[in-house]
Design a protein around this motif. Sequence first.
Motif, PDB file in Angstrom:
ATOM      1  N   ARG A 188      43.956  69.353  39.946  1.00  0.00           N
ATOM      2  CA  ARG A 188      44.235  69.292  38.498  1.00  0.00           C
ATOM      3  C   ARG A 188      44.055  67.884  37.945  1.00  0.00           C
ATOM      4  O   ARG A 188      43.815  67.698  36.769  1.00  0.00           O
ATOM      5  CB  ARG A 188      45.695  69.693  38.225  1.00  0.00           C
TER       6      ARG A 188
ATOM      7  N   LYS B 137      40.941  67.840  33.398  1.00  0.00           N
ATOM      8  CA  LYS B 137      41.807  67.690  32.219  1.00  0.00           C
ATOM      9  C   LYS B 137      41.280  68.643  31.155  1.00  0.00           C
ATOM     10  O   LYS B 137      40.290  68.342  30.483  1.00  0.00           O
ATOM     11  CB  LYS B 137      41.763  66.244  31.693  1.00  0.00           C
ATOM     12  N   PHE B 138      41.924  69.790  31.018  1.00  0.00           N
ATOM     13  CA  PHE B 138      41.374  70.835  30.150  1.00  0.00           C
ATOM     14  C   PHE B 138      41.561  70.532  28.667  1.00  0.00           C
ATOM     15  O   PHE B 138      41.111  71.269  27.824  1.00  0.00           O
ATOM     16  CB  PHE B 138      41.956  72.196  30.529  1.00  0.00           C
ATOM     17  N   ASP B 139      42.224  69.431  28.371  1.00  0.00           N
ATOM     18  CA  ASP B 139      42.358  69.053  26.961  1.00  0.00           C
ATOM     19  C   ASP B 139      41.328  68.006  26.555  1.00  0.00           C
ATOM     20  O   ASP B 139      41.311  67.540  25.425  1.00  0.00           O
ATOM     21  CB  ASP B 139      43.787  68.538  26.692  1.00  0.00           C
ATOM     22  N   GLN B 140      40.453  67.609  27.483  1.00  0.00           N
ATOM     23  CA  GLN B 140      39.533  66.506  27.185  1.00  0.00           C
ATOM     24  C   GLN B 140      38.102  66.920  26.894  1.00  0.00           C
ATOM     25  O   GLN B 140      37.330  66.150  26.359  1.00  0.00           O
ATOM     26  CB  GLN B 140      39.556  65.477  28.326  1.00  0.00           C
ATOM     27  N   GLY B 141      37.743  68.141  27.289  1.00  0.00           N
ATOM     28  CA  GLY B 141      36.423  68.649  26.922  1.00  0.00           C
ATOM     29  C   GLY B 141      35.257  67.998  27.642  1.00  0.00           C
ATOM     30  O   GLY B 141      34.123  68.070  27.192  1.00  0.00           O
TER      31      GLY B 141
ATOM     32  N   ARG C 115      43.515  78.351  30.611  1.00  0.00           N
ATOM     33  CA  ARG C 115      43.183  76.946  30.355  1.00  0.00           C
ATOM     34  C   ARG C 115      41.728  76.768  30.743  1.00  0.00           C
ATOM     35  O   ARG C 115      41.341  77.063  31.873  1.00  0.00           O
ATOM     36  CB  ARG C 115      44.050  76.007  31.216  1.00  0.00           C
TER      37      ARG C 115
ATOM     38  N   ILE D  31      37.709  74.642  29.576  1.00  0.00           N
ATOM     39  CA  ILE D  31      36.919  73.797  28.678  1.00  0.00           C
ATOM     40  C   ILE D  31      35.514  74.371  28.591  1.00  0.00           C
ATOM     41  O   ILE D  31      35.030  75.002  29.527  1.00  0.00           O
ATOM     42  CB  ILE D  31      36.834  72.319  29.152  1.00  0.00           C
TER      43      ILE D  31
ATOM     44  N   HIS E 148      40.508  77.331  34.912  1.00  0.00           N
ATOM     45  CA  HIS E 148      41.461  76.548  35.710  1.00  0.00           C
ATOM     46  C   HIS E 148      41.605  77.050  37.142  1.00  0.00           C
ATOM     47  O   HIS E 148      42.356  76.470  37.917  1.00  0.00           O
ATOM     48  CB  HIS E 148      42.832  76.544  35.032  1.00  0.00           C
TER      49      HIS E 148
END
Length: 302
Positions: free
Chosen positions: A104, A108-112, A226, A228, A237
């Motif tokens: 993990r 970073k699934f919030d960073q694209g 989760r 990207i 994920h």
Amino acid sequence: MQHAKLRYYRREFKAMGTPCDIQLFARNEGEAKHAADAAIADVQRLEALYSRYKTDSFLSEINRAAAGGGSISVDDETASLLDYAVTCYEQSDGLFDITSGILRRAWKFDQGKLPGQSLIDGLLEKVGWHKVVWKRPVLTFSVLGMEIDFGGVVKEYAVDRAASLCYGLGIRHGVINLGGDIKVIGPRDDGSPWRVGIRHPRSKDALLDTISLYKGALASSGDYERCIMVDGVRYGHVLNPKTGWPVRHLAAVSVVGDFCVVAGSASTIAMLKEDQGTEWLQDLGLPHLWVDTHGETGGSMG
């Protein structure tokens, strides 16, 4: 008839980072509340023990030992979870691996954006259940900086425990739902099944299917929770512990079994097995439903 007197009771709560609910039929509100309180308290107990987000959890204590390449003794409940994880590891040819959570750090699934291969390679050196020595009750880590994560096991185990606690307190009709992981205590008070919707992996508000459960458990695994999108490709994920990269073949798998913990690990293993997942599920013989990344569906549910 006795069950005309049963009252429906529903309780919503949040646990393990997800919305949960308990639905019961009981003789009175007091009985229902007592059972729901006991179930929720146990879910919270397990979350406090095994959350990777809580620094005072027992899991965090295990991972502090792991970070230094040390040893730690565990209690019977933790030992049973480890034994189950070992079984999953063996039955999945090493794909279901509770040491892979460390990956993990790369995703970073919030960073694209995609991680660099060198970052993934560095983490892969610390992944692999075969690098752990497990001699009940002692867990020893041979590589510095490893960690374990019960993410694929604990929520489902909590569902099974909550259902059996309710049963032990006299509840015969009810269903436990922890974020889509479900265990039926028994059918509705009129003998009819619980209707459970299975979410479509590509459309948040659409259902792929609705199934009827009189008993047993349902768990799902998918790439939709989760993820990207990079250059039109979806990266979910569910990570392969051998490559460090997300699986790309199946988009979602749901499995029905007697126990939620079995249904949950089966759905995850199927995702990890990529193009062999559907055949593996068929051989397993449990009712299941799958969708691949092209939108094809199949399975034996119904």
